[in-house]
Write an enzyme that holds these catalytic residues in place. Structure first.
Site, PDB file in Angstrom:
ATOM      1  CG  HIS A  46      -0.142  -4.376  -1.746  1.00  0.00           C
ATOM      2  ND1 HIS A  46      -0.884  -3.215  -1.698  1.00  0.00           N
ATOM      3  CD2 HIS A  46       0.906  -4.112  -2.564  1.00  0.00           C
ATOM      4  CE1 HIS A  46      -0.326  -2.303  -2.446  1.00  0.00           C
ATOM      5  NE2 HIS A  46       0.769  -2.815  -2.980  1.00  0.00           N
ATOM      6  CD  GLU A  49       5.055  -4.316  -1.075  1.00  0.00           C
ATOM      7  OE1 GLU A  49       5.420  -3.215  -1.549  1.00  0.00           O
ATOM      8  OE2 GLU A  49       4.324  -5.106  -1.696  1.00  0.00           O
ATOM      9  CG  HIS A  50       2.246  -0.041   0.555  1.00  0.00           C
ATOM     10  ND1 HIS A  50       1.887   1.143  -0.055  1.00  0.00           N
ATOM     11  CD2 HIS A  50       2.386  -0.933  -0.449  1.00  0.00           C
ATOM     12  CE1 HIS A  50       1.794   0.974  -1.352  1.00  0.00           C
ATOM     13  NE2 HIS A  50       2.085  -0.290  -1.627  1.00  0.00           N
ATOM     14  CD  GLU A 126      -0.373   0.132  -5.131  1.00  0.00           C
ATOM     15  OE1 GLU A 126       0.377  -0.703  -5.690  1.00  0.00           O
ATOM     16  OE2 GLU A 126      -0.325   0.374  -3.913  1.00  0.00           O
TER      17      GLU A 126
END
Length: 424
Positions: A46, A49-50, A126
């Site tokens: 993840h 991905e960022h 997040e």
């Protein structure tokens, strides 16, 4: 009908051309997610991905966004437990720009040290936001207890400790290993010229020498039956009951989809009508299947007042037992078939939905059926198929329970034991 191509470097491309639209959706699918991680690098899929949106050697993060905005297109990404997808939707006349931006992000990202530090703070926020979402937490807790010790039980976002420990070299090494020739597939759906599409993909992706995969065999998880409770100072409690399901493999998924529609997957379903409409005990209640490469779950979710937990648990158990004892009626089967076919056809009106379907099936090597084949498979489901899937999901003691809210562990245990003792 879909078509398959192989780029010059071995990357697989799967397409479906739609002559009645003016848009095209392009997805770069990578078979890596939290299942590929461990407790030390949890969240790295993840995080990468960022980072791919934070700038390349040719574009700043702002230029990635503005280049896409200038053509009225969309660009985004998501990470799941088993895959990551970077996707764009643009007018067909701007297809080459979308391919250029996506390829630049994946092949040319900088991983600037300052950006890594800043993005870690974003991920921490997040994670905190996720902690404030009890519906997300109850699902995360359910995965943790069911997949006890298996990487499928790891959170997609990771933990603050695991994210904090990640270095630039960790990101580079992980991407080099997991973004390989055998784990990447490109899915395209919409309006495009086929020869121009493959030419552009070869020009932007086909030149890059991806490493081949040293195929990592991730051990098939074992379903663990237990309960878990997380205290949260909120007015409602959030309850999930997870049953051992089926993998997305073959025609067995169609009886499962039909079962879901009848049992809890729609406003006309048994659970919704009994729990919400007849007794007024909950606002939100539904069921749904989840599919992994070689595993599956069937989950019931409900949010409710703590004082209603005992009654709702009893009613859910009664409805499950009704299914196991009496199965379904022919009328329910026929109605659910039409509902499923309608949902499927309506979903095909979106280029994004078609691209997603193509990408998921391709990276896991699943056979993609034509529209006619899918409709035929739905129509062929009979009462015997339904009895088999009901018995497979609900007979036995393969279930787990998670609760998030202002309750206590003893009450959670009592709910788990009640279901266990009263399921047929």
């Amino acid at each position: 009908m879909h078509k398959k191509f192989i780029l010059n470097n071995g990357i697989k491309v799967i397409t479906r051309k739609l002559s009645h639209v003016r848009s095209v959706s392009i997805g770069i699918w990578v078979r890596t997610g939290s299942v590929s991680e461990n407790i030390y690098n949890n969240g790295i899929s993840h995080f990468i991905e960022h980072m791919l949106f934070k700038g390349t050697f040719d574009r700043t993060a702002k230029e990635i966004a503005s280049d896409m905005d200038s053509i009225g297109g969309q660009i985004n990404a998501f990470t799941s437990k088993e895959y990551t997808c970077y996707y764009s939707k643009v007018l067909d006349s701007h297809m080459d720009i979308a391919i250029d931006i996506l390829s630049d992000m994946i092949l040319n990202s900088k991983f600037d040290e300052n950006d890594i530090i800043k993005e870690k703070s974003v991920i921490y926020e997040e994670i905190s936001m996720y902690e404030d979402s009890p519906e997300d937490l109850v699902y995360d807790s359910l995965s943790k207890v069911i997949f006890n010790g298996h990487s499928l039980g790891l959170p997609i976002l990771g933990t603050q400790d695991s994210i904090e420990s990640l270095s630039k070299q960790d990101l580079v090494n992980y991407m080099k290993t997991n973004y390989n020739r055998d784990s990447i597939a490109i899915a395209v759906a919409g309006s495009f010229d086929e020869s121009n599409l493959i030419k552009e993909l070869n020009r932007k992706f086909g030149w890059y020498a991806f490493e081949s995969s040293d195929e990592r065999n991730i051990e098939k998880p074992i379903f663990h039956s237990n309960y878990i409770y997380r205290s949260k100072d909120i007015e409602q409690i959030h309850l999930c009951i997870g049953f051992n399901g089926v993998a997305n493999d073959g025609d067995i998924i169609y009886p499962l989809y039909i079962l879901n529609n009848i049992f809890g997957g729609s406003m006309s379903s048994r659970l919704f009508q009994i729990i919400r409409e007849e007794h007024g005990l909950a606002y939100s209640i539904y069921s749904h299947p989840s599919f992994y490469k070689n595993f599956g779950l069937f989950t019931i979710y409900v949010s409710l007042n703590p004082s209603q937990l005992k009654k709702v648990t009893e009613l859910i158990t009664i409805e499950i037992n009704k299914l196991v004892n009496n199965y379904i009626t022919k009328e329910e089967l026929n109605r659910a078939k039409e509902q499923l076919k309608g949902n499927y056809i309506l979903g095909l009106e979106s280029t994004s939905s078609i691209m997603t379907m193509l990408g998921k099936y391709e990276i896991f090597g699943k056979k993609i059926k034509s529209i006619g084949e899918v409709l035929k498979s739905i129509d062929s489901v009979n009462m015997s198929d339904m009895e088999n899937i009901i018995n497979k999901i609900f007979k036995g003691d393969k279930f787990s329970l998670s609760i998030v809210g202002k309750l206590d562990e003893n009450t959670t245990k009592e709910s788990f034991e009640y279901i266990k003792d009263n399921l047929l």
